[in-house]
Scaffold this motif. Structure first.
Motif, PDB file in Angstrom:
ATOM      1  N   ARG A   1       0.836  -1.201   0.000  1.00 48.33           N
ATOM      2  CA  ARG A   1       0.000   0.000   0.000  1.00 48.33           C
ATOM      3  C   ARG A   1       0.873   1.255   0.000  1.00 48.33           C
ATOM      4  NH1 ARG A   1      -5.346   1.104   2.229  1.00 48.33           N
ATOM      5  NH2 ARG A   1      -5.542   3.324   2.815  1.00 48.33           N
ATOM      6  N   GLN A   2       0.416   2.249  -0.739  1.00 57.69           N
ATOM      7  CA  GLN A   2       1.080   3.556  -0.762  1.00 57.69           C
ATOM      8  C   GLN A   2       0.031   4.659  -0.731  1.00 57.69           C
ATOM      9  OE1 GLN A   2       2.984   4.743  -4.438  1.00 57.69           O
ATOM     10  NE2 GLN A   2       4.507   5.979  -3.386  1.00 57.69           N
ATOM     11  N   GLU A   3       0.227   5.652   0.145  1.00 61.05           N
ATOM     12  CA  GLU A   3      -0.599   6.856   0.193  1.00 61.05           C
ATOM     13  C   GLU A   3       0.218   7.989  -0.415  1.00 61.05           C
ATOM     14  OE1 GLU A   3      -3.678   7.095   1.262  1.00 61.05           O
ATOM     15  OE2 GLU A   3      -3.967   5.183   2.334  1.00 61.05           O
ATOM     16  N   THR A   4      -0.273   8.587  -1.512  1.00 61.27           N
ATOM     17  CA  THR A   4       0.520   9.579  -2.218  1.00 61.27           C
ATOM     18  C   THR A   4      -0.394  10.622  -2.860  1.00 61.27           C
ATOM     19  OG1 THR A   4       2.254   9.866  -3.902  1.00 61.27           O
ATOM     20  CG2 THR A   4       0.607   8.145  -4.316  1.00 61.27           C
ATOM     21  N   ARG A   5       0.151  11.419  -3.769  1.00 60.10           N
ATOM     22  CA  ARG A   5      -0.626  12.435  -4.481  1.00 60.10           C
ATOM     23  C   ARG A   5      -0.218  12.443  -5.949  1.00 60.10           C
ATOM     24  NH1 ARG A   5      -3.479  16.335  -1.966  1.00 60.10           N
ATOM     25  NH2 ARG A   5      -3.126  17.798  -3.676  1.00 60.10           N
ATOM     26  N   LEU A   6      -1.072  13.023  -6.776  1.00 60.27           N
ATOM     27  CA  LEU A   6      -0.726  13.258  -8.179  1.00 60.27           C
ATOM     28  C   LEU A   6      -0.176  14.672  -8.313  1.00 60.27           C
ATOM     29  CD1 LEU A   6      -3.697  11.684 -10.178  1.00 60.27           C
ATOM     30  CD2 LEU A   6      -1.399  10.785  -9.878  1.00 60.27           C
ATOM     31  N   GLN A   7       1.025  14.785  -8.889  1.00 59.44           N
ATOM     32  CA  GLN A   7       1.630  16.100  -9.083  1.00 59.44           C
ATOM     33  C   GLN A   7       0.779  16.951 -10.012  1.00 59.44           C
ATOM     34  OE1 GLN A   7       5.719  15.862 -10.350  1.00 59.44           O
ATOM     35  NE2 GLN A   7       6.232  14.259  -8.880  1.00 59.44           N
TER      36      GLN A   7
ATOM     37  N   ASP B   1      -5.533  13.255  -3.898  1.00 59.32           N
ATOM     38  CA  ASP B   1      -4.791  12.267  -3.118  1.00 59.32           C
ATOM     39  C   ASP B   1      -5.018  10.906  -3.758  1.00 59.32           C
ATOM     40  OD1 ASP B   1      -3.904  14.102  -1.145  1.00 59.32           O
ATOM     41  OD2 ASP B   1      -5.882  14.013  -0.207  1.00 59.32           O
ATOM     42  N   LEU B   2      -4.001  10.057  -3.710  1.00 63.04           N
ATOM     43  CA  LEU B   2      -4.080   8.770  -4.391  1.00 63.04           C
ATOM     44  C   LEU B   2      -3.630   7.657  -3.455  1.00 63.04           C
ATOM     45  CD1 LEU B   2      -4.592   7.293  -7.133  1.00 63.04           C
ATOM     46  CD2 LEU B   2      -2.151   7.603  -7.599  1.00 63.04           C
ATOM     47  N   THR B   3      -4.451   6.618  -3.359  1.00 64.59           N
ATOM     48  CA  THR B   3      -4.077   5.396  -2.649  1.00 64.59           C
ATOM     49  C   THR B   3      -3.860   4.291  -3.669  1.00 64.59           C
ATOM     50  OG1 THR B   3      -5.382   6.020  -0.705  1.00 64.59           O
ATOM     51  CG2 THR B   3      -4.759   3.706  -0.913  1.00 64.59           C
ATOM     52  N   VAL B   4      -2.692   3.667  -3.614  1.00 68.74           N
ATOM     53  CA  VAL B   4      -2.357   2.566  -4.524  1.00 68.74           C
ATOM     54  C   VAL B   4      -2.164   1.303  -3.698  1.00 68.74           C
ATOM     55  CG1 VAL B   4      -0.809   1.750  -6.334  1.00 68.74           C
ATOM     56  CG2 VAL B   4      -1.174   4.213  -6.027  1.00 68.74           C
ATOM     57  N   GLN B   5      -2.901   0.248  -4.022  1.00 66.40           N
ATOM     58  CA  GLN B   5      -2.783  -1.006  -3.297  1.00 66.40           C
ATOM     59  C   GLN B   5      -2.583  -2.165  -4.276  1.00 66.40           C
ATOM     60  OE1 GLN B   5      -5.521  -1.297   0.318  1.00 66.40           O
ATOM     61  NE2 GLN B   5      -6.607   0.198  -0.929  1.00 66.40           N
TER      62      GLN B   5
ATOM     63  N   ALA C   1      -8.814   7.592  -5.665  1.00 69.97           N
ATOM     64  CA  ALA C   1      -8.492   9.013  -5.604  1.00 69.97           C
ATOM     65  C   ALA C   1      -9.520   9.748  -4.769  1.00 69.97           C
ATOM     66  CB  ALA C   1      -8.444   9.616  -7.004  1.00 69.97           C
ATOM     67  N   SER C   2      -9.069  10.813  -4.116  1.00 71.75           N
ATOM     68  CA  SER C   2      -9.972  11.701  -3.384  1.00 71.75           C
ATOM     69  C   SER C   2      -9.398  13.105  -3.441  1.00 71.75           C
ATOM     70  CB  SER C   2     -10.118  11.243  -1.926  1.00 71.75           C
ATOM     71  OG  SER C   2      -8.865  11.235  -1.273  1.00 71.75           O
ATOM     72  N   GLY C   3     -10.278  14.094  -3.334  1.00 69.29           N
ATOM     73  CA  GLY C   3      -9.850  15.485  -3.427  1.00 69.29           C
ATOM     74  C   GLY C   3     -10.695  16.217  -4.433  1.00 69.29           C
ATOM     75  N   GLY C   4     -10.049  16.751  -5.521  1.00 67.78           N
ATOM     76  CA  GLY C   4     -10.766  17.483  -6.553  1.00 67.78           C
ATOM     77  C   GLY C   4     -11.746  16.617  -7.325  1.00 67.78           C
ATOM     78  N   ALA C   5     -11.572  15.323  -7.297  1.00 71.03           N
ATOM     79  CA  ALA C   5     -12.510  14.341  -7.849  1.00 71.03           C
ATOM     80  C   ALA C   5     -12.307  13.062  -7.053  1.00 71.03           C
ATOM     81  CB  ALA C   5     -12.254  14.102  -9.336  1.00 71.03           C
ATOM     82  N   SER C   6     -13.228  12.144  -7.164  1.00 71.96           N
ATOM     83  CA  SER C   6     -13.077  10.906  -6.424  1.00 71.96           C
ATOM     84  C   SER C   6     -13.452   9.745  -7.322  1.00 71.96           C
ATOM     85  CB  SER C   6     -13.951  10.903  -5.166  1.00 71.96           C
ATOM     86  OG  SER C   6     -15.319  11.004  -5.523  1.00 71.96           O
ATOM     87  N   GLY C   7     -12.961   8.602  -6.974  1.00 68.79           N
ATOM     88  CA  GLY C   7     -13.277   7.413  -7.748  1.00 68.79           C
ATOM     89  C   GLY C   7     -12.221   6.352  -7.528  1.00 68.79           C
TER      90      GLY C   7
ATOM     91  N   PHE D   1     -11.514   8.252 -12.077  1.00 73.79           N
ATOM     92  CA  PHE D   1     -11.518   9.301 -11.066  1.00 73.79           C
ATOM     93  C   PHE D   1     -12.544  10.354 -11.442  1.00 73.79           C
ATOM     94  CE2 PHE D   1      -6.779   8.473  -9.954  1.00 73.79           C
ATOM     95  CZ  PHE D   1      -7.118   7.215  -9.516  1.00 73.79           C
ATOM     96  N   CYS D   2     -13.819   9.987 -11.442  1.00 73.10           N
ATOM     97  CA  CYS D   2     -14.901  10.842 -11.919  1.00 73.10           C
ATOM     98  C   CYS D   2     -15.746  11.348 -10.755  1.00 73.10           C
ATOM     99  CB  CYS D   2     -15.801  10.086 -12.895  1.00 73.10           C
ATOM    100  SG  CYS D   2     -14.902   9.451 -14.336  1.00 73.10           S
ATOM    101  N   ALA D   3     -16.363  12.498 -10.943  1.00 73.14           N
ATOM    102  CA  ALA D   3     -17.261  13.081  -9.953  1.00 73.14           C
ATOM    103  C   ALA D   3     -18.447  13.682 -10.668  1.00 73.14           C
ATOM    104  CB  ALA D   3     -16.534  14.148  -9.131  1.00 73.14           C
ATOM    105  N   SER D   4     -19.606  13.727  -9.992  1.00 70.58           N
ATOM    106  CA  SER D   4     -20.807  14.325 -10.561  1.00 70.58           C
ATOM    107  C   SER D   4     -20.793  15.834 -10.330  1.00 70.58           C
ATOM    108  CB  SER D   4     -22.065  13.724  -9.918  1.00 70.58           C
ATOM    109  OG  SER D   4     -22.124  12.342 -10.196  1.00 70.58           O
ATOM    110  N   GLY D   5     -21.167  16.598 -11.369  1.00 72.94           N
ATOM    111  CA  GLY D   5     -21.211  18.043 -11.260  1.00 72.94           C
ATOM    112  C   GLY D   5     -22.416  18.590 -11.983  1.00 72.94           C
TER     113      GLY D   5
END
Length: 205
Positions: free
Chosen positions: A81-87, A92-96, A126-132, A173-177
């Motif tokens: 498992r890794q907790e990281t971010r996309l530059q 925020d990104l979790t990779v398992q 992913a979570s933050g500006g979008a989630s999925g 990594f989609c979100a409803s808007g």
């Protein structure tokens, strides 16, 4: 090397390192190895702009279970498992990873070198500006060393590459808007590759 060729190579490696042993060489026990280290590599494209969004390198952890078939050969189950971010993105990104495979060791002068390989799945969230989230097939191959510390404890040092099979045309990594579903990220290429360097302690039972 194409993704198909890479998969066949890893499967062949697993068959070699985890092949059944001759009659009479039964299991000798099992071991557990908590590991920690650094993982880097991998990236995506932003869906709208097409610009590259690299995965930040950083800390990662793994838990490895081994079932021994002999002193030199094991079946292996690894969760990482890794907790990281996309530059460049508010994500925020979790990779398992969860892989099953095998491991074979070769005694050296005071330690053992080994080769390990596995196949399984990658889960990205992913979570933050979008989630999925998304789940993809993946495989891994690693090399390392086992250094005896006490009678049933070893230091395990390992470098492992994780390769996740992707579809470059797939968005996630989609979100409803207000305008409906909005997707932030798409896969870049057919294989997402990450490489780590880890150290841990192996406890044998």
């Amino acid at each position: 090397m194409s993704p198909r060729t890479a998969v066949l190579a890893v499967v062949a490696t697993i068959l070699v390192v985890a092949a059944p042993l001759p009659a009479g060489a039964g299991p000798s026990g099992f071991s557990i190895t908590p590991m920690a280290g650094y993982r880097g590599g991998g990236g995506f494209d932003e869906a709208d702009s097409g610009r590259s969004l690299d995965i930040n390198g950083g800390a990662a952890g793994s838990l490895v279970l081994n079932l021994e078939e002999s002193t030199d050969r094991w079946y292996e189950l690894i969760y990482s498992r890794q907790e990281t971010r996309l530059q460049g993105a508010d994500l925020d990104l979790t990779v398992q990873y969860l892989h099953f495979g095998g491991m074979a060791a070769w005694p050296q002068n005071g330690f053992s070198s080994y080769l390990a390989a596995g196949v399984g799945a990658t889960w990205l969230r992913a979570s933050g500006g979008a989630s999925g989230s998304d789940t993809r097939p993946s495989f891994s191959i690693g090399v390392g060393a086992l250094i005896p510390l006490w009678e049933r404890v070893e230091v395990r040092l390992e470098t492992r590459a994780y390769l996740t099979l992707t579809d470059g045309d797939s968005e996630f990594f989609c979100a409803s808007g207000p305008q409906g579903g909005v997707c932030r990220v798409r896969y870049d290429g057919d294989v997402l590759t990450q490489i780590d360097a880890m150290a841990g302690l192996t406890f044998r039972f």
